[in-house]
Motif scaffolding. Structure first.
Motif, PDB file in Angstrom:
ATOM      1  N   ALA A  19       0.892  -1.467   0.163  1.00 14.92           N
ATOM      2  CA  ALA A  19       0.345  -0.050   0.027  1.00 14.92           C
ATOM      3  C   ALA A  19       0.879   1.074  -0.107  1.00 14.92           C
ATOM      4  O   ALA A  19       0.879   2.227  -0.975  1.00 14.92           O
ATOM      5  CB  ALA A  19      -1.075   0.231   1.483  1.00 14.92           C
ATOM      6  N   TRP A  63      -1.943 -11.688  -4.022  1.00 18.94           N
ATOM      7  CA  TRP A  63      -2.775 -11.323  -3.099  1.00 18.94           C
ATOM      8  C   TRP A  63      -3.401 -12.880  -1.923  1.00 18.94           C
ATOM      9  O   TRP A  63      -4.635 -12.978  -2.887  1.00 18.94           O
ATOM     10  CB  TRP A  63      -3.156 -10.097  -2.115  1.00 18.94           C
ATOM     11  CG  TRP A  63      -1.752  -8.838  -3.019  1.00 18.94           C
ATOM     12  CD1 TRP A  63      -1.975  -8.492  -4.063  1.00 18.94           C
ATOM     13  CD2 TRP A  63      -1.152  -9.059  -1.187  1.00 18.94           C
ATOM     14  NE1 TRP A  63      -0.719  -7.697  -3.682  1.00 18.94           N
ATOM     15  CE2 TRP A  63      -0.447  -7.728  -2.758  1.00 18.94           C
ATOM     16  CE3 TRP A  63      -0.820  -9.428  -0.322  1.00 18.94           C
ATOM     17  CZ2 TRP A  63       0.655  -6.870  -1.806  1.00 18.94           C
ATOM     18  CZ3 TRP A  63      -0.377  -8.353  -0.387  1.00 18.94           C
ATOM     19  CH2 TRP A  63       0.708  -7.888  -0.544  1.00 18.94           C
ATOM     20  N   GLU A 108      -7.056 -10.521   2.710  1.00 17.16           N
ATOM     21  CA  GLU A 108      -8.018  -8.748   2.700  1.00 17.16           C
ATOM     22  C   GLU A 108      -7.191  -7.111   3.352  1.00 17.16           C
ATOM     23  O   GLU A 108      -7.148  -7.637   4.429  1.00 17.16           O
ATOM     24  CB  GLU A 108      -9.488  -8.752   2.989  1.00 17.16           C
ATOM     25  CG  GLU A 108     -10.070  -9.966   2.071  1.00 17.16           C
ATOM     26  CD  GLU A 108     -10.514  -9.309   0.658  1.00 17.16           C
ATOM     27  OE1 GLU A 108     -10.693  -8.586   0.394  1.00 17.16           O
ATOM     28  OE2 GLU A 108      -9.989 -10.409   0.306  1.00 17.16           O
ATOM     29  N   SER A 109      -7.480  -7.044   2.270  1.00 18.19           N
ATOM     30  CA  SER A 109      -6.195  -5.540   3.052  1.00 18.19           C
ATOM     31  C   SER A 109      -6.912  -4.029   2.951  1.00 18.19           C
ATOM     32  O   SER A 109      -7.150  -4.075   1.574  1.00 18.19           O
ATOM     33  CB  SER A 109      -5.028  -5.290   2.746  1.00 18.19           C
ATOM     34  OG  SER A 109      -4.053  -4.337   3.689  1.00 18.19           O
ATOM     35  N   GLU A 110      -7.805  -3.662   3.797  1.00 18.36           N
ATOM     36  CA  GLU A 110      -8.404  -2.793   2.803  1.00 18.36           C
ATOM     37  C   GLU A 110      -7.557  -1.111   2.490  1.00 18.36           C
ATOM     38  O   GLU A 110      -7.574  -0.672   2.029  1.00 18.36           O
ATOM     39  CB  GLU A 110      -9.573  -1.908   4.364  1.00 18.36           C
ATOM     40  CG  GLU A 110     -10.751  -0.665   3.580  1.00 18.36           C
ATOM     41  CD  GLU A 110     -12.308   0.038   5.275  1.00 18.36           C
ATOM     42  OE1 GLU A 110     -11.682   0.951   4.975  1.00 18.36           O
ATOM     43  OE2 GLU A 110     -11.450  -1.156   5.538  1.00 18.36           O
ATOM     44  N   GLU A 111      -6.573  -1.052   3.793  1.00 16.82           N
ATOM     45  CA  GLU A 111      -5.694  -0.339   3.653  1.00 16.82           C
ATOM     46  C   GLU A 111      -4.592  -0.187   1.590  1.00 16.82           C
ATOM     47  O   GLU A 111      -4.754   0.629   0.728  1.00 16.82           O
ATOM     48  CB  GLU A 111      -5.292  -0.557   4.643  1.00 16.82           C
ATOM     49  CG  GLU A 111      -2.989   0.171   3.473  1.00 16.82           C
ATOM     50  CD  GLU A 111      -2.279   0.370   4.937  1.00 16.82           C
ATOM     51  OE1 GLU A 111      -1.244   0.917   5.384  1.00 16.82           O
ATOM     52  OE2 GLU A 111      -2.067  -1.012   5.768  1.00 16.82           O
ATOM     53  N   THR A 122      -6.721  -1.874  -1.637  1.00 12.46           N
ATOM     54  CA  THR A 122      -7.754  -1.933  -1.128  1.00 12.46           C
ATOM     55  C   THR A 122      -7.523  -0.557  -1.983  1.00 12.46           C
ATOM     56  O   THR A 122      -8.156   0.178  -3.591  1.00 12.46           O
ATOM     57  CB  THR A 122      -8.621  -2.851  -1.278  1.00 12.46           C
ATOM     58  OG1 THR A 122      -8.711  -4.191  -0.672  1.00 12.46           O
ATOM     59  CG2 THR A 122     -10.085  -2.396  -1.810  1.00 12.46           C
ATOM     60  N   LYS A 123      -7.615   0.588  -0.493  1.00  9.46           N
ATOM     61  CA  LYS A 123      -6.991   2.562  -0.532  1.00  9.46           C
ATOM     62  C   LYS A 123      -6.475   2.171  -2.147  1.00  9.46           C
ATOM     63  O   LYS A 123      -7.228   3.203  -2.588  1.00  9.46           O
ATOM     64  CB  LYS A 123      -8.001   2.545   0.471  1.00  9.46           C
ATOM     65  CG  LYS A 123      -9.477   2.656   0.799  1.00  9.46           C
ATOM     66  CD  LYS A 123      -9.411   3.427   2.131  1.00  9.46           C
ATOM     67  CE  LYS A 123      -8.604   4.842   2.332  1.00  9.46           C
ATOM     68  NZ  LYS A 123      -9.158   4.984   3.294  1.00  9.46           N
ATOM     69  N   HIS A 144      -6.514   1.472  -5.248  1.00  7.34           N
ATOM     70  CA  HIS A 144      -8.230   1.987  -6.357  1.00  7.34           C
ATOM     71  C   HIS A 144      -6.995   3.509  -6.459  1.00  7.34           C
ATOM     72  O   HIS A 144      -7.297   3.905  -7.770  1.00  7.34           O
ATOM     73  CB  HIS A 144      -9.311   2.065  -5.332  1.00  7.34           C
ATOM     74  CG  HIS A 144     -10.036   2.972  -5.803  1.00  7.34           C
ATOM     75  ND1 HIS A 144     -10.515   2.608  -6.958  1.00  7.34           N
ATOM     76  CD2 HIS A 144     -10.918   4.116  -5.934  1.00  7.34           C
ATOM     77  CE1 HIS A 144     -11.684   3.322  -7.604  1.00  7.34           C
ATOM     78  NE2 HIS A 144     -11.837   4.628  -6.690  1.00  7.34           N
TER      79      HIS A 144
END
Length: 189
Positions: free
Chosen positions: A55, A104, A107-110, A112-113, A116
């Protein structure tokens, strides 16, 4: 710098030195000077730590687009520079490059953000370049994917010794990106 950020920085250094295998939560904690359990307060697993490293890399790529845009005059010049920087990053930091674009399983919101945001910055740049008439009209997401895939593949081939100016392929990765941009602009015909 907070502990979490220091852990990411230490993990990035270990990744650069020895690849993914060199990154362990215990060693990252040792490098930062915290207990061997302290990294677990920030990352439940090695995979989540690596996702934070990826990220951070994607955030740097996004920031590079903004920085380059502030220094260059035309969207075309920015796009060329960004794609050239992408290639340089891939060749100078191969472990980071492989990490970011590898498979991957977490799951990593960091992550993914960050992915994006980096994708959006590139697509916006492609759309701005299309608006000037330098690139053909059409789906900017698809065109951004074509450009990134060309830069990515050319960097990968160069890293493996299968592409070099005056050698295999008779072109550097940057020259291939320039060839594609010129072709898309009608200059390469």
């Amino acid at each position: 710098m907070g502990t979490r950020e220091a852990l990411v920085v230490a993990a990035t250094a270990l990744l650069d030195e020895g690849g993914v295998a060199a990154v362990t939560l215990r060693e990252v904690g040792r490098q930062v000077g915290v207990s061997h359990n302290a990294p677990y307060k920030h990352f439940a697993s090695k995979e989540l730590l690596l996702a934070a490293v990826a990220a951070a890399e994607l955030e740097r790529r996004r920031d590079e687009i903004a920085t380059t845009a502030a220094r260059k005059r035309s969207p075309e010049a920015v796009l060329r520079a960004v794609l050239h920087h992408y290639i340089a990053w891939a060749l100078e930091r191969p472990a980071r490059f492989r990490l970011v674009f590898g498979p991957w399983r977490v799951e990593s919101e960091e992550l993914t953000k960050a992915a994006h945001a980096a994708q959006t910055a590139l697509v916006d740049l492609v759309a701005a370049t299309q608006a000037t008439g330098v690139l053909p009209p059409g789906d900017p997401v698809r065109l951004a994917s074509l450009l990134r895939a060309t830069a990515h593949g050319a960097a990968d081939l160069a890293a493996a010794g299968h592409l070099a100016e005056g050698g295999k392929g008779n072109a550097s990765p940057e020259q291939l990106v320039d060839d594609l941009l010129d072709h898309l602009n009608g200059k390469g015909r």
